[in-house]
Each structure stands twice: as structure tokens, then as C-alpha cells.
Design a protein around this motif. Structure first.
Motif, mmCIF file in Angstrom:
data_model
loop_
_atom_site.group_PDB
_atom_site.id
_atom_site.type_symbol
_atom_site.label_atom_id
_atom_site.label_comp_id
_atom_site.label_asym_id
_atom_site.label_seq_id
_atom_site.Cartn_x
_atom_site.Cartn_y
_atom_site.Cartn_z
ATOM 1 N N THR A 87 42.691 37.060 49.239
ATOM 2 C CA THR A 87 42.202 37.348 50.583
ATOM 3 C C THR A 87 43.068 38.324 51.365
ATOM 4 O OG1 THR A 87 43.334 35.341 51.337
ATOM 5 C CG2 THR A 87 41.002 35.147 50.794
ATOM 6 N N GLY A 88 44.330 38.486 50.982
ATOM 7 C CA GLY A 88 45.184 39.438 51.674
ATOM 8 C C GLY A 88 45.581 38.978 53.064
ATOM 9 N N SER A 89 46.084 39.906 53.871
ATOM 10 C CA SER A 89 46.637 39.567 55.188
ATOM 11 C C SER A 89 45.650 39.765 56.323
ATOM 12 C CB SER A 89 47.884 40.427 55.454
ATOM 13 O OG SER A 89 47.535 41.808 55.431
ATOM 14 N N GLY A 90 44.460 40.264 56.018
ATOM 15 C CA GLY A 90 43.462 40.434 57.069
ATOM 16 C C GLY A 90 43.518 41.780 57.765
ATOM 17 N N ALA A 91 44.045 42.785 57.094
ATOM 18 C CA ALA A 91 44.154 44.109 57.696
ATOM 19 C C ALA A 91 42.919 44.945 57.369
ATOM 20 C CB ALA A 91 45.413 44.817 57.189
ATOM 21 N N GLY A 92 42.468 45.739 58.330
ATOM 22 C CA GLY A 92 41.428 46.735 58.100
ATOM 23 C C GLY A 92 40.154 46.176 57.504
ATOM 24 N N SER A 93 39.793 46.723 56.343
ATOM 25 C CA SER A 93 38.499 46.426 55.732
ATOM 26 C C SER A 93 38.366 44.983 55.279
ATOM 27 C CB SER A 93 38.285 47.352 54.530
ATOM 28 O OG SER A 93 39.264 47.110 53.532
ATOM 29 N N GLN A 94 39.461 44.264 55.163
ATOM 30 C CA GLN A 94 39.373 42.874 54.706
ATOM 31 C C GLN A 94 38.557 42.022 55.670
ATOM 32 O OE1 GLN A 94 43.408 41.615 54.015
ATOM 33 N NE2 GLN A 94 43.880 43.437 52.816
ATOM 34 N N LEU A 95 38.544 42.406 56.946
ATOM 35 C CA LEU A 95 37.826 41.628 57.949
ATOM 36 C C LEU A 95 36.317 41.813 57.874
ATOM 37 C CD1 LEU A 95 40.198 42.125 61.010
ATOM 38 C CD2 LEU A 95 40.019 40.155 59.499
ATOM 39 N N VAL A 96 35.849 42.673 56.972
ATOM 40 C CA VAL A 96 34.410 42.881 56.839
ATOM 41 C C VAL A 96 33.700 41.599 56.422
ATOM 42 C CG1 VAL A 96 34.372 43.566 54.401
ATOM 43 C CG2 VAL A 96 32.700 44.546 55.973
ATOM 44 N N GLY A 267 38.057 37.307 42.838
ATOM 45 C CA GLY A 267 39.139 37.911 43.603
ATOM 46 C C GLY A 267 38.706 39.022 44.531
ATOM 47 N N GLY A 268 37.461 38.996 44.978
ATOM 48 C CA GLY A 268 36.956 40.096 45.793
ATOM 49 C C GLY A 268 36.931 39.833 47.278
ATOM 50 N N ALA A 269 37.732 38.874 47.761
ATOM 51 C CA ALA A 269 37.617 38.465 49.166
ATOM 52 C C ALA A 269 38.600 39.150 50.093
ATOM 53 C CB ALA A 269 37.760 36.950 49.284
ATOM 54 N N GLY A 270 38.965 40.394 49.823
ATOM 55 C CA GLY A 270 39.723 41.078 50.850
ATOM 56 C C GLY A 270 40.782 42.065 50.438
ATOM 57 N N ALA A 271 41.705 41.664 49.562
ATOM 58 C CA ALA A 271 42.899 42.473 49.332
ATOM 59 C C ALA A 271 42.644 43.558 48.288
ATOM 60 C CB ALA A 271 44.062 41.591 48.892
ATOM 61 N N GLY A 272 42.124 44.685 48.728
ATOM 62 C CA GLY A 272 41.933 45.807 47.823
ATOM 63 C C GLY A 272 40.818 45.574 46.825
ATOM 64 N N LEU A 273 40.741 46.478 45.840
ATOM 65 C CA LEU A 273 39.691 46.423 44.830
ATOM 66 C C LEU A 273 40.243 46.957 43.511
ATOM 67 C CD1 LEU A 273 36.596 45.962 44.269
ATOM 68 C CD2 LEU A 273 36.305 48.404 44.752
ATOM 69 N N ASP A 274 40.053 46.177 42.460
ATOM 70 C CA ASP A 274 40.408 46.624 41.109
ATOM 71 C C ASP A 274 39.166 47.177 40.429
ATOM 72 O OD1 ASP A 274 43.058 45.862 41.329
ATOM 73 O OD2 ASP A 274 42.697 43.847 40.545
ATOM 74 N N ARG A 275 39.326 48.239 39.692
ATOM 75 C CA ARG A 275 38.180 48.889 39.061
ATOM 76 C C ARG A 275 37.614 48.026 37.943
ATOM 77 N NH1 ARG A 275 40.539 54.473 37.356
ATOM 78 N NH2 ARG A 275 38.337 54.843 36.889
ATOM 79 N N THR A 276 36.312 48.129 37.744
ATOM 80 C CA THR A 276 35.643 47.397 36.671
ATOM 81 C C THR A 276 35.148 48.304 35.565
ATOM 82 O OG1 THR A 276 33.496 47.522 37.804
ATOM 83 C CG2 THR A 276 34.871 45.598 38.275
ATOM 84 N N ASP A 277 35.150 49.623 35.794
ATOM 85 C CA ASP A 277 34.607 50.531 34.771
ATOM 86 C C ASP A 277 35.504 50.628 33.543
ATOM 87 O OD1 ASP A 277 36.171 53.500 35.434
ATOM 88 O OD2 ASP A 277 36.091 51.992 37.002
ATOM 89 N N ARG A 278 36.728 50.092 33.608
ATOM 90 C CA ARG A 278 37.593 50.056 32.425
ATOM 91 C C ARG A 278 37.374 48.789 31.585
ATOM 92 N NH1 ARG A 278 42.008 53.633 33.232
ATOM 93 N NH2 ARG A 278 41.116 55.502 34.200
ATOM 94 N N ILE A 279 36.515 47.876 32.056
ATOM 95 C CA ILE A 279 36.204 46.685 31.265
ATOM 96 C C ILE A 279 35.330 47.094 30.088
ATOM 97 C CG2 ILE A 279 35.120 44.407 31.280
ATOM 98 C CD1 ILE A 279 35.659 44.282 34.283
ATOM 99 N N PRO A 280 35.713 46.772 28.868
ATOM 100 C CA PRO A 280 34.932 47.231 27.714
ATOM 101 C C PRO A 280 33.584 46.529 27.624
ATOM 102 C CG PRO A 280 36.647 45.714 27.022
ATOM 103 C CD PRO A 280 36.885 45.976 28.471
ATOM 104 N N PRO A 281 32.623 47.113 26.889
ATOM 105 C CA PRO A 281 31.355 46.419 26.627
ATOM 106 C C PRO A 281 31.620 45.106 25.896
ATOM 107 C CG PRO A 281 31.243 48.735 25.970
ATOM 108 C CD PRO A 281 32.673 48.445 26.273
ATOM 109 N N THR A 282 30.715 44.153 26.041
ATOM 110 C CA THR A 282 30.959 42.824 25.477
ATOM 111 C C THR A 282 31.275 42.831 23.979
ATOM 112 O OG1 THR A 282 28.544 42.537 25.344
ATOM 113 C CG2 THR A 282 29.675 41.589 27.245
#
Length: 387
Positions: A87-96, A267-282
């Protein structure tokens, strides 16, 4: 370290080979006495910290196994809870997420945070949600030795947790909160505790700060935990640790039966974003599964690989992006615990505004309870009704 009770005596008395406390000769001054006492206090605190695991082991040995159960007598049989991570510290876009959390959490009994839940000034989620919050620890929570975590979740809270790891029993399912520590591993005492609480013939949900399945890979440090999940009626595992949403529908073979366990990276509730396009096909995922995963049916992520590729420059390493321009791709879960099973809803928010506050679930699915656990639960309910 090996536990040696005589070590305490040796340090205080200044036995040969130990670091001795300076001797105060003559008539000590007030400052000398103060310094002497502070030295003793600091060293005793260091001893307690260094041997904390062994001290806990002695307590367990002398007073029996510690249950670490959270009692919640007025929790209704059917209820829901929010699940958020990173969730992070609540800065900027996290409050969306703030308005969406308030709306979807209005009827929820409580919220859970899956790892990295505390901060020096408190989590903004406390202010946004304003109700009871339970949490599993993550590596960031250990930076201050869990001081902030204990203050926010174990001391003074309405639903004060009994420990860093604990379980909550409800009529239909048991929620198990696991402490994965600084390095994503369980200590010996906690693993024995987890073995004990996993024995109950009841459907279970696990919340932990580090995922076992993430980015198409498998965390072998948590293989022992995964074995308990497969063998003891767990049907849903929610973890933080990675800043996006991923779900893995794992078909496990246990006691001659084939059943499904959902592993969710939440883990998508606030603190930045990790890319998913590097996740390989199943077909290329390095997972120890008996049944291969099918794209779409057994695996999904948010943002999608295509959305992630459009957002991240192609040559940028797999760093976390903390952006304040939409689309923001934030997300969290609401889990309904009912008589017939679990209902999981994924809520996605890409920008501020009523469009996203009022949006329906981005994805939802039902998880039936394991057959054996369901049969025993129905038998128990019939006995209670007959009584």
C-alpha cells in the motif's frame, strides 16, 4: 547461535573470556552510576534481541504450544473482507484507491494487508478505510524490528493481533496469517505452529507477505509452506511482495485427490507498479505443477502484458514504476466467505473520478471449499442443529 543460559551470568559477572562491565572503583559519582546502569541495560537488551528465537522456544517448551489465535466472537457466519498489498505511504497516485476502498469496504467486516503493512507515520489505508485492519508482515516491516508493525496492529487496535503470525477461525473457513520475515522464510518455531494450525479439517485461506508463485517463477524457500497448503485444505493464498495483480490456478494432487488452489499476488494497492509484460507465457513458466497451466483459464494478470508493454519502455529493466499519470493500474480484492465457498472480486482503478469508484469488479470468481473439509463442515452443522 546456540542457547547457553550461563551466558547471561557470564556477561554480568565478567567471567573469563567475556566482555566485562567496567568496574566502578571508590565512591562512584552519579554520572558513573548512570553510565554503569546504562551499560548493563544495553547489554541485556542486546542479549534478549540476539536470543529472541531461543527465548521463544523455551517459552513454547515450558508452557506448551502457543496458539496465537485471534478471537472474534461477533463475526457473522457469512462475511467479506478487503485484501490489499504493497500500500505504500499514501503519496500522490496511491490515494486514487481511497474512495473505491471506502465504497467496496462499507459492508466488509475488516481489511487485511498482505505484507509491508506498516510505515513510520502509519498506513494511509487506516485513514481511508477507518475500520479494523489485520496484517501479515513483509520485509519492509522488519526494517525497525517490527516496532511500527506491533504499534499499529498488535497494540491498541480494536482487533489487536496476538502475534506477527496468527489465525482467525470463522464458521466456514480459517484465515492463517504468516510472517515470512526479512528473507522470505519461516523460522522453525513458526513452521511447527503452521503445521499445527493447518491440521484442522476446515477450508483455509493463507495471507502472507511474499508470494510462492509470482512472475512465472516458484519460490523454493517456501516449498515447505506450499506442501502444507497442498495437504491441508487451503483453497486460497493471498500474498503481497510484487506490485501488481497475478493469479495462478494450481491443480494439486493430495491424498489421491485432485483439487484446485488459487495463488493470488495482490500487490497493486498503491506503492508503484511492477511490469507484467516480462512474465513468460504459461508453457514457459518454471512452476512445479502436476497439471500444466492454460493461459487465461489458469493464469491472469493486471495490468495485462499488453497494457504493461505499452506503459514501460522496452529496454527499461524490471524496475518499479511510480507514475502519477493515468492509467495507474491499481487494484485490490474483496473476498466473501460464505456457506458454499469463497467469492473473490478484483477491483481495478486507473484514475480518479466516479467512473472508477462506481465500476463493477474487473474480474470475479467462485472458489468451492475442498470436498473433505466441506463434508466435515456440513456434518458439524447438522450436529449443531440436532442439538
Amino acid at each position: 547461535m546456540t542457547w547457553n543460559p550461563s551466558f547471561l551470568t557470564e556477561v554480568v559477572t565478567g567471567a573469563e573470556g567475556s566482555r566485562q562491565i567496567p568496574e566502578v572503583r571508590g565512591k562512584p559519582t552519579g554520572e558513573a552510576v548512570k553510565s554503569h546502569n546504562i551499560t548493563i541495560f544495553i547489554r541485556i537488551c542486546a542479549i534478549i534481541f540476539a536470543y529472541s528465537d531461543q527465548l521463544l522456544g523455551i517459552a513454547v517448551k515450558d508452557f506448551g504450544p502457543m496458539d496465537f489465535r485471534l478471537n472474534w466472537p461477533d463475526l457473522p457466519p457469512d462475511f467479506s473482507f478487503l485484501a490489499l498489498g504493497e500500500t505504500g505511504s499514501g503519496a500522490g497516485s496511491q490515494l486514487v484507491l481511497a474512495e473505491k476502498i471506502r465504497k467496496e469496504g462499507a459492508a466488509a467486516a475488516f481489511a487485511v494487508l498482505a505484507g509491508n503493512a506498516s510505515g513510520p507515520d502509519g498506513s494511509w489505508i487506516h485513514r481511508a478505510y477507518g475500520r479494523d485492519i489485520l496484517a501479515a508482515t513483509g520485509p519492509d516491516d522488519w526494517r525497525d524490528g517490527l516496532a511500527a508493525f506491533r504499534r499499529q496492529f498488535c497494540e491498541g487496535a480494536t482487533a489487536a493481533q496476538p502475534h506477527m503470525y496468527f489465525h482467525l477461525d470463522t464458521p466456514h473457513a480459517r484465515l492463517v496469517f504468516v510472517d515470512t520475515g526479512r528473507r522470505g522464510r519461516l523460522g522453525e518455531e513458526q513452521f511447527r505452529w503452521l503445521e499445527r494450525v493447518s491440521q484442522a479439517p476446515k477450508a483455509k485461506v493463507m495471507i502472507l507477505g511474499r508470494p510462492i508463485y509470482a512472475n512465472g517463477n516458484y519460490d523454493h524457500n517456501l516449498a515447505g509452506v506450499d506442501r502444507l497448503i497442498r495437504d491441508h485444505h487451503y483453497c486460497l493464498v493471498i500474498a503481497g511482495g510484487v506490485r501488481n495483480f497475478q493469479c495462478y490456478r494450481i491443480t494439486a494432487l493430495s491424498a489421491g485427490r485432485q483439487r484446485v488452489i488459487w495463488h493470488v499476488v495482490n500487490g497493486g494497492a498503491g506503492a508503484g507498479l511492477d511490469r507484467t509484460d516480462r512474465i513468460p507465457p504459461t508453457p514457459q513458466m518454471a512452476l512445479p505443477t502436476e497439471v500444466p497451466l492454460a493461459e487465461g483459464k489458469d493464469f491472469g494478470c493486471y495490468p495485462t502484458r499488453e497494457q504493461s508493454a505499452a506503459l514501460f519502455p522496452s529496454l527499461l529493466p524490471n524496475w518499479t514504476m511510480d507514475r502519477n499519470q493515468p492509467p495507474l493500474y491499481k487494484s485490490f480484492l474483496r473476498v466473501g466467505v460464505t456457506r458454499s465457498g469463497l467469492r473473490v472480486e478484483l477491483f481495478a482503478v486507473e484514475d480518479f473520478g466516479p467512473q472508477w469508484v462506481e465500476a463493477p469488479p474487473h474480474r470475479e470468481w467462485l472458489i468451492p471449499y475442498p470436498v473433505v473439509a466441506q463434508a466435515r463442515r456440513h456434518s458439524r452443522l447438522r450436529m449443531e442443529q440436532d442439538a
